[in-house]
Design an enzyme around this catalytic site. Structure first.
Site, PDB file in Angstrom:
ATOM      1  N   SER A  45       0.798  -1.235   0.000  1.00  0.00           N
ATOM      2  CA  SER A  45       0.000   0.000   0.000  1.00  0.00           C
ATOM      3  C   SER A  45       0.824   1.276   0.000  1.00  0.00           C
ATOM      4  O   SER A  45       0.294   2.348  -0.296  1.00  0.00           O
ATOM      5  CB  SER A  45      -0.942   0.002   1.209  1.00  0.00           C
ATOM      6  OG  SER A  45      -0.213  -0.092   2.419  1.00  0.00           O
ATOM      7  N   THR A  66      -2.456  -6.396  -1.389  1.00  0.00           N
ATOM      8  CA  THR A  66      -3.301  -5.745  -0.388  1.00  0.00           C
ATOM      9  C   THR A  66      -4.750  -5.841  -0.841  1.00  0.00           C
ATOM     10  O   THR A  66      -5.040  -6.047  -2.020  1.00  0.00           O
ATOM     11  CB  THR A  66      -2.941  -4.259  -0.232  1.00  0.00           C
ATOM     12  OG1 THR A  66      -3.140  -3.593  -1.498  1.00  0.00           O
ATOM     13  CG2 THR A  66      -1.493  -4.090   0.203  1.00  0.00           C
ATOM     14  N   ASP A 146     -23.562   0.075   5.226  1.00  0.00           N
ATOM     15  CA  ASP A 146     -22.845  -0.099   3.961  1.00  0.00           C
ATOM     16  C   ASP A 146     -23.769   0.362   2.827  1.00  0.00           C
ATOM     17  O   ASP A 146     -24.513  -0.436   2.258  1.00  0.00           O
ATOM     18  CB  ASP A 146     -22.453  -1.571   3.759  1.00  0.00           C
ATOM     19  CG  ASP A 146     -21.406  -1.739   2.675  1.00  0.00           C
ATOM     20  OD1 ASP A 146     -21.606  -1.174   1.580  1.00  0.00           O
ATOM     21  OD2 ASP A 146     -20.395  -2.433   2.909  1.00  0.00           O
ATOM     22  N   ARG A 207      -8.175   2.905   6.318  1.00  0.00           N
ATOM     23  CA  ARG A 207      -7.147   3.838   5.867  1.00  0.00           C
ATOM     24  C   ARG A 207      -7.210   5.054   6.776  1.00  0.00           C
ATOM     25  O   ARG A 207      -8.296   5.483   7.192  1.00  0.00           O
ATOM     26  CB  ARG A 207      -7.378   4.259   4.401  1.00  0.00           C
ATOM     27  CG  ARG A 207      -7.074   3.175   3.387  1.00  0.00           C
ATOM     28  CD  ARG A 207      -5.572   2.906   3.296  1.00  0.00           C
ATOM     29  NE  ARG A 207      -5.217   2.016   2.201  1.00  0.00           N
ATOM     30  CZ  ARG A 207      -5.045   0.711   2.313  1.00  0.00           C
ATOM     31  NH1 ARG A 207      -5.232   0.127   3.482  1.00  0.00           N
ATOM     32  NH2 ARG A 207      -4.694  -0.016   1.268  1.00  0.00           N
ATOM     33  N   ASP A 231      -4.985   1.771  13.929  1.00  0.00           N
ATOM     34  CA  ASP A 231      -3.922   1.043  13.237  1.00  0.00           C
ATOM     35  C   ASP A 231      -3.444   1.824  12.024  1.00  0.00           C
ATOM     36  O   ASP A 231      -2.359   1.560  11.512  1.00  0.00           O
ATOM     37  CB  ASP A 231      -4.439  -0.335  12.794  1.00  0.00           C
ATOM     38  CG  ASP A 231      -3.378  -1.140  12.066  1.00  0.00           C
ATOM     39  OD1 ASP A 231      -2.307  -1.366  12.667  1.00  0.00           O
ATOM     40  OD2 ASP A 231      -3.609  -1.539  10.905  1.00  0.00           O
ATOM     41  N   GLU A 236       0.818   8.783   6.990  1.00  0.00           N
ATOM     42  CA  GLU A 236       1.809   7.699   7.159  1.00  0.00           C
ATOM     43  C   GLU A 236       2.929   7.855   6.136  1.00  0.00           C
ATOM     44  O   GLU A 236       2.681   8.225   4.998  1.00  0.00           O
ATOM     45  CB  GLU A 236       1.141   6.330   6.947  1.00  0.00           C
ATOM     46  CG  GLU A 236       0.149   5.926   8.009  1.00  0.00           C
ATOM     47  CD  GLU A 236      -0.477   4.554   7.686  1.00  0.00           C
ATOM     48  OE1 GLU A 236       0.077   3.803   6.850  1.00  0.00           O
ATOM     49  OE2 GLU A 236      -1.535   4.262   8.248  1.00  0.00           O
ATOM     50  N   HIS A 253      -0.138   0.181  11.256  1.00  0.00           N
ATOM     51  CA  HIS A 253      -0.746  -0.337  10.017  1.00  0.00           C
ATOM     52  C   HIS A 253      -0.395  -1.811   9.821  1.00  0.00           C
ATOM     53  O   HIS A 253       0.073  -2.225   8.758  1.00  0.00           O
ATOM     54  CB  HIS A 253      -0.295   0.502   8.812  1.00  0.00           C
ATOM     55  CG  HIS A 253      -1.206   0.402   7.635  1.00  0.00           C
ATOM     56  ND1 HIS A 253      -1.336   1.408   6.712  1.00  0.00           N
ATOM     57  CD2 HIS A 253      -2.041  -0.589   7.215  1.00  0.00           C
ATOM     58  CE1 HIS A 253      -2.200   1.044   5.769  1.00  0.00           C
ATOM     59  NE2 HIS A 253      -2.640  -0.165   6.065  1.00  0.00           N
ATOM     60  N   GLY A 256      -3.688  -6.166   9.293  1.00  0.00           N
ATOM     61  CA  GLY A 256      -3.786  -7.233   8.305  1.00  0.00           C
ATOM     62  C   GLY A 256      -2.505  -8.017   8.120  1.00  0.00           C
ATOM     63  O   GLY A 256      -2.367  -8.746   7.131  1.00  0.00           O
TER      64      GLY A 256
END
Length: 384
Positions: A45, A66, A146, A207, A231, A236, A253, A256
């Site tokens: 990413s 990713t 959603d 994100r 996270d 970043e 981050h 995952g």
């Protein structure tokens, strides 16, 4: 075939050397010169893949290991005839386990029970749906939001965002988008934070810019948020030290970053590359996944202390507080060192296996505990 790859993709050289010559680089060092004569580019990413990077190169295929693709200009790839693959779902279970570990850690620290608590889940795709299932297994009450899925399915289980404002937790699992009806950039902003009931915990593993970091910091300063589990961060690898200091749990981050998820993502783009170039794949996950470090845990099934048992069982697989402790070392170093240190934490992240690799052996009869452990991912075996 020449392949340029992010060195943080596990086993990337071992796997892809079966089909080409592999050069590995730090993700932030992948530039136009590095990929000029490459046939394929493999990233994570932190590498932005767009016309600026690819123009004039010989790249015919791009893969990102990713689930997120906001760092990829897919329109440019399509119009340029460049093949593309991502790894949707590869680390979804890893992120969901991170959320479980975080919830259990916060509940233990502040001495409350998760069962019966409500959790608003924003984004119910590969990650969010797994978070929903694991939270239900813990006895929590998920409230789902959603909008794209709501329009697609007309299912009333998908609720307006405003109905999540009274939840005890809100967790974000959306892609980062800057335009359109479902724009998620600064989705959680000052206005939404002001409308949340006081005392909510906010989790962001999607994100960084999905939540306005300045607004989150302000809400923490005012005591409106009970805590933030972060996270991902705006800017970043440079992280706002004040927000880091105030976060309930802070990590670099890596939600995952389970080993299973990273190997799975690598293999998804490996198979896609082989398909694109009409090559025969030579590797499977069995070639790269080691035996689990903790294959078996014995649990005394005390019916009066289920949450403590679950917390302690999870801790034997994943100690989230250790990641938080390591992240906070950023506060002890100079501004110029913080970005490289953040990247170093990710690059040198230790092996973390998923719960599914461990058998929880229950001594005694406790069907509720067995169901919860199985529901969050463990294999469960009962003995008398």
């Amino acid at each position: 075939m020449k392949i340029v790859a992010d060195q943080n993709i596990p086993f990337v050289a071992d796997c892809f050397s079966s089909v080409g010559q592999v050069t590995t680089l730090a993700g932030r060092d992948i530039d136009t010169e590095a990929i000029n004569d490459a046939d394929a580019l493999l990233v994570r990413s932190i590498t932005n893949v767009n016309e600026e990077l690819l123009d004039g190169s010989s790249v015919k295929f791009v893969g990102t290991a990713t689930i997120g693709t906001d760092h990829i200009d897919q329109n440019y790839l399509k119009t340029s005839g460049i093949g593309f693959a991502s790894a949707p779902g590869s680390n979804a279970n890893s992120v969901a386990e991170y959320v479980v570990a975080a919830l259990l850690a916060v509940a233990k620290k502040h001495k409350f029970t998760l069962e019966g608590k409500s959790i608003g889940i924003v984004g119910v795709g590969n990650v969010g749906s797994r978070v929903e299932a694991k939270c239900r297994a813990l006895g929590m009450i998920p409230v789902l939001n959603d909008p794209p899925l709501k329009r697609k399915t007309s299912d009333d289980k998908y609720r307006p965002l405003s109905e999540l404002y009274d939840c005890d937790f809100i967790t974000l699992h959306t892609p980062l988008t800057h335009e359109g009806e479902d724009k998620t950039f600064h989705l959680v902003d000052q206005n939404i934070l002001a409308n949340l009931k006081q005392g909510i915990y906010l989790l962001n593993t999607s994100r960084g810019p999905v939540a306005d970091n300045a607004a989150v910091k302000d809400a923490l300063n005012k005591g409106h948020l009970a805590g933030a589990i972060l996270d991902v961060w705006e800017g970043e690898p440079v992280v706002d030290p004040e927000l880091l200091l105030k976060a309930e749990i802070s990590t670099p981050h890596i939600a995952g970053y389970s080993y299973d998820g990273k190997v799975g993502g690598m293999l998804m783009i490996y198979n896609a590359l082989c398909s694109h170039f009409d090559l025969q794949p030579r590797h499977t996950a069995h070639d790269f996944l080691p035996e689990p470090q903790v294959p078996d845990i014995t649990v005394d099934a005390n019916p009066d202390d289920e949450q403590k048992i679950i917390h302690d069982t999870v801790q034997q697989i994943y100690v989230i507080n250790r990641d938080d402790f390591n992240m906070r070392e950023i506060l002890l170093i100079t501004d110029s060192e913080r970005g490289p240190f953040f990247d170093k934490l990710r690059k040198e992240y230790p092996i973390r296996r998923e719960f599914q690799n461990t058998v929880a052996t229950l001594r005694g009869t406790n069907d509720s505990l067995a169901s919860k452990l199985k529901g969050i991912g463990f294999q469960v075996r009962k003995v008398q």
